[in-house]
Write a protein that holds these residues in place. Structure first.
Motif, PDB file in Angstrom:
ATOM      1  N   LEU A   1      -5.361  -3.296  14.831  1.00 22.84           N
ATOM      2  CA  LEU A   1      -6.605  -3.056  15.570  1.00 22.84           C
ATOM      3  C   LEU A   1      -6.403  -2.161  16.785  1.00 22.84           C
ATOM      4  O   LEU A   1      -7.364  -1.588  17.308  1.00 22.84           O
ATOM      5  N   ASN A   2      -5.157  -2.026  17.235  1.00 22.36           N
ATOM      6  CA  ASN A   2      -4.859  -1.156  18.375  1.00 22.36           C
ATOM      7  C   ASN A   2      -4.401   0.237  17.939  1.00 22.36           C
ATOM      8  O   ASN A   2      -4.011   1.055  18.770  1.00 22.36           O
ATOM      9  N   GLY A   3      -4.434   0.485  16.643  1.00 22.03           N
ATOM     10  CA  GLY A   3      -4.046   1.802  16.141  1.00 22.03           C
ATOM     11  C   GLY A   3      -2.558   2.001  15.971  1.00 22.03           C
ATOM     12  O   GLY A   3      -2.083   3.129  15.859  1.00 22.03           O
ATOM     13  N   ASN A   4      -1.793   0.897  15.923  1.00 24.54           N
ATOM     14  CA  ASN A   4      -0.344   0.972  15.766  1.00 24.54           C
ATOM     15  C   ASN A   4       0.055   0.763  14.305  1.00 24.54           C
ATOM     16  O   ASN A   4      -0.690   0.158  13.532  1.00 24.54           O
ATOM     17  N   PRO A   5       1.258   1.224  13.909  1.00 25.27           N
ATOM     18  CA  PRO A   5       1.732   0.999  12.537  1.00 25.27           C
ATOM     19  C   PRO A   5       1.716  -0.475  12.172  1.00 25.27           C
ATOM     20  O   PRO A   5       1.925  -1.349  13.018  1.00 25.27           O
ATOM     21  N   ILE A   6       1.503  -0.747  10.882  1.00 27.69           N
ATOM     22  CA  ILE A   6       1.274  -2.127  10.441  1.00 27.69           C
ATOM     23  C   ILE A   6       2.072  -2.442   9.179  1.00 27.69           C
ATOM     24  O   ILE A   6       1.699  -3.326   8.394  1.00 27.69           O
ATOM     25  N   ASN A   7       3.193  -1.754   9.000  1.00 23.99           N
ATOM     26  CA  ASN A   7       3.939  -1.835   7.741  1.00 23.99           C
ATOM     27  C   ASN A   7       4.278  -3.253   7.305  1.00 23.99           C
ATOM     28  O   ASN A   7       3.951  -3.664   6.176  1.00 23.99           O
ATOM     29  N   GLU A   8       4.969  -4.013   8.136  1.00 23.78           N
ATOM     30  CA  GLU A   8       5.466  -5.334   7.738  1.00 23.78           C
ATOM     31  C   GLU A   8       4.339  -6.292   7.379  1.00 23.78           C
ATOM     32  O   GLU A   8       4.458  -7.081   6.446  1.00 23.78           O
ATOM     33  N   ALA A   9       3.235  -6.211   8.110  1.00 17.53           N
ATOM     34  CA  ALA A   9       2.151  -7.175   7.927  1.00 17.53           C
ATOM     35  C   ALA A   9       1.434  -7.030   6.593  1.00 17.53           C
ATOM     36  O   ALA A   9       0.816  -7.988   6.114  1.00 17.53           O
ATOM     37  N   VAL A  10       1.500  -5.847   5.962  1.00 15.48           N
ATOM     38  CA  VAL A  10       0.752  -5.638   4.719  1.00 15.48           C
ATOM     39  C   VAL A  10       1.620  -5.752   3.476  1.00 15.48           C
ATOM     40  O   VAL A  10       1.114  -5.629   2.356  1.00 15.48           O
ATOM     41  N   LEU A  11       2.915  -6.008   3.633  1.00 13.21           N
ATOM     42  CA  LEU A  11       3.812  -6.055   2.472  1.00 13.21           C
ATOM     43  C   LEU A  11       3.366  -7.042   1.395  1.00 13.21           C
ATOM     44  O   LEU A  11       3.460  -6.728   0.204  1.00 13.21           O
ATOM     45  N   PRO A  12       2.856  -8.247   1.752  1.00 15.04           N
ATOM     46  CA  PRO A  12       2.456  -9.199   0.695  1.00 15.04           C
ATOM     47  C   PRO A  12       1.251  -8.745  -0.120  1.00 15.04           C
ATOM     48  O   PRO A  12       0.960  -9.325  -1.167  1.00 15.04           O
ATOM     49  N   PHE A  13       0.549  -7.688   0.352  1.00 16.00           N
ATOM     50  CA  PHE A  13      -0.713  -7.300  -0.297  1.00 16.00           C
ATOM     51  C   PHE A  13      -0.615  -5.990  -1.067  1.00 16.00           C
ATOM     52  O   PHE A  13      -1.604  -5.547  -1.654  1.00 16.00           O
ATOM     53  N   ILE A  14       0.553  -5.384  -1.109  1.00 14.41           N
ATOM     54  CA  ILE A  14       0.684  -4.076  -1.766  1.00 14.41           C
ATOM     55  C   ILE A  14       0.411  -4.192  -3.266  1.00 14.41           C
ATOM     56  O   ILE A  14       0.946  -5.069  -3.942  1.00 14.41           O
TER      57      ILE A  14
ATOM     58  N   GLU B   1      -6.672  -0.915  -3.169  1.00 18.26           N
ATOM     59  CA  GLU B   1      -5.293  -1.406  -3.219  1.00 18.26           C
ATOM     60  C   GLU B   1      -4.453  -0.671  -2.184  1.00 18.26           C
ATOM     61  O   GLU B   1      -4.621   0.539  -1.976  1.00 18.26           O
ATOM     62  N   ILE B   2      -3.541  -1.389  -1.564  1.00 18.84           N
ATOM     63  CA  ILE B   2      -2.612  -0.778  -0.618  1.00 18.84           C
ATOM     64  C   ILE B   2      -1.479  -0.142  -1.416  1.00 18.84           C
ATOM     65  O   ILE B   2      -0.865  -0.783  -2.270  1.00 18.84           O
ATOM     66  N   ILE B   3      -1.215   1.124  -1.130  1.00 18.80           N
ATOM     67  CA  ILE B   3      -0.218   1.886  -1.887  1.00 18.80           C
ATOM     68  C   ILE B   3       0.826   2.491  -0.958  1.00 18.80           C
ATOM     69  O   ILE B   3       0.622   2.601   0.252  1.00 18.80           O
ATOM     70  N   ASP B   4       1.916   2.904  -1.564  1.00 21.41           N
ATOM     71  CA  ASP B   4       2.936   3.716  -0.899  1.00 21.41           C
ATOM     72  C   ASP B   4       2.567   5.171  -1.188  1.00 21.41           C
ATOM     73  O   ASP B   4       2.625   5.611  -2.347  1.00 21.41           O
ATOM     74  N   PRO B   5       2.168   5.950  -0.179  1.00 19.90           N
ATOM     75  CA  PRO B   5       1.663   7.306  -0.452  1.00 19.90           C
ATOM     76  C   PRO B   5       2.711   8.269  -0.972  1.00 19.90           C
ATOM     77  O   PRO B   5       2.381   9.223  -1.672  1.00 19.90           O
TER      78      PRO B   5
END
Length: 263
Positions: free
Chosen positions: A214-227, A162-166
């Motif tokens: 895939l380029n090693g950059n932050p991905i915050n917005e793209a994963v919001l629907p899956f948290i 699961e994707i979490i907020d650390p």
């Protein structure tokens, strides 16, 4: 005429009838038992606290080598040739970036520079984070540029978790379970706090992976629907000393539909 023994006159001592006394006694005992049983049921139905720690009321100063890729961290030597990478966070639901901007404006890139930070430590299960509350407490230290940790490519993997907020997961909220806490995690990650995949093995957390594109950059917005939604995620795993990184394409996230074991 039949005598009414239950006629109660408050200012006449002993006027409370036997039947009324019995009813009140029964009601008091039953109410007490219901409260006790209810408290026990509520207590045992709660998820136990984790042994995580958030030092909200105390500040700790740490000094180490700053590196910003994929997310701001401080590489701290905890003992001879043994290093820990401490994930940097901002106050509230913010990334560390706003608290680093002032120093970056003054000296340029901080990558590889020795800096000290005073803030609130968060730690759990081998991971350490620090919350910065004041940009005046981020200070450039004397000394030449130092070695930043290199990344080692492990392999391509498909992981479940699961994707979490650390920030909340590693100590600010505990146990932090439920839809409200999932909503909080969405707000934290949308505010810039790095997303982390907590992988599971038989419902036990086995490892943590910082998520990037895939380029090693932050991905915050793209994963919001899956948290907080148990998922299967394919990506390339790298290791940066005591942290794993999972480089993904959000299109490869497959939600399982199972119930969250975290939120």
């Amino acid at each position: 005429m039949k005598k009414n023994n239950d006629f109660f006159v408050p200012y006449i001592e002993g006027s409370l009838g036997a039947s009324t006394k019995k009813t009140l006694k029964t009601f008091t005992i039953v109410t007490f038992l219901v409260v006790i049983v209810g408290a026990l049921v509520f207590s045992f139905s709660q998820k136990p606290f984790k042994n995580s720690t958030f030092e909200l009321t105390s500040a700790t100063k740490i000094t180490g080598v700053f590196h910003e890729n994929p997310y701001p961290m401080l590489r701290v030597e905890v003992e001879k040739n043994n290093y820990k990478n401490i994930l940097l966070l901002g106050f509230g639901k913010s990334s560390a970036n706003p608290f680093l901007d002032k120093l970056i404006t003054e000296v340029g890139s901080l990558d590889g520079k020795n800096i000290s930070i005073e803030g609130n430590l968060i730690y759990y299960n081998g991971k350490t984070l620090i919350q910065i509350t004041d940009d005046e407490k981020v200070i450039l230290e004397d000394g030449s540029n130092s070695q930043i940790p290199s990344k080692e490519v492990i392999s391509e993997m498909t992981l479940q978790g699961e994707i979490i907020d650390p920030k909340c997961y590693f100590g600010v909220m505990k146990p932090g379970k439920g839809k409200i806490h999932r909503s909080c995690a969405v707000r934290c990650i949308s505010g810039g706090i790095p997303p982390v995949l907590a992988t599971s093995d038989n419902n036990n957390i086995s490892e943590y992976y910082l998520l990037t594109d895939l380029n090693g950059n932050p991905i915050n917005e793209a994963v919001l629907p899956f948290i907080g939604k148990p998922s299967e995620i394919k990506g390339i795993v790298e290791r940066q000393e005591d942290w794993y990184i999972l480089k993904i394409d959000p299109k490869d996230i497959k939600v399982s539909g199972l119930k969250s074991t975290i939120y």
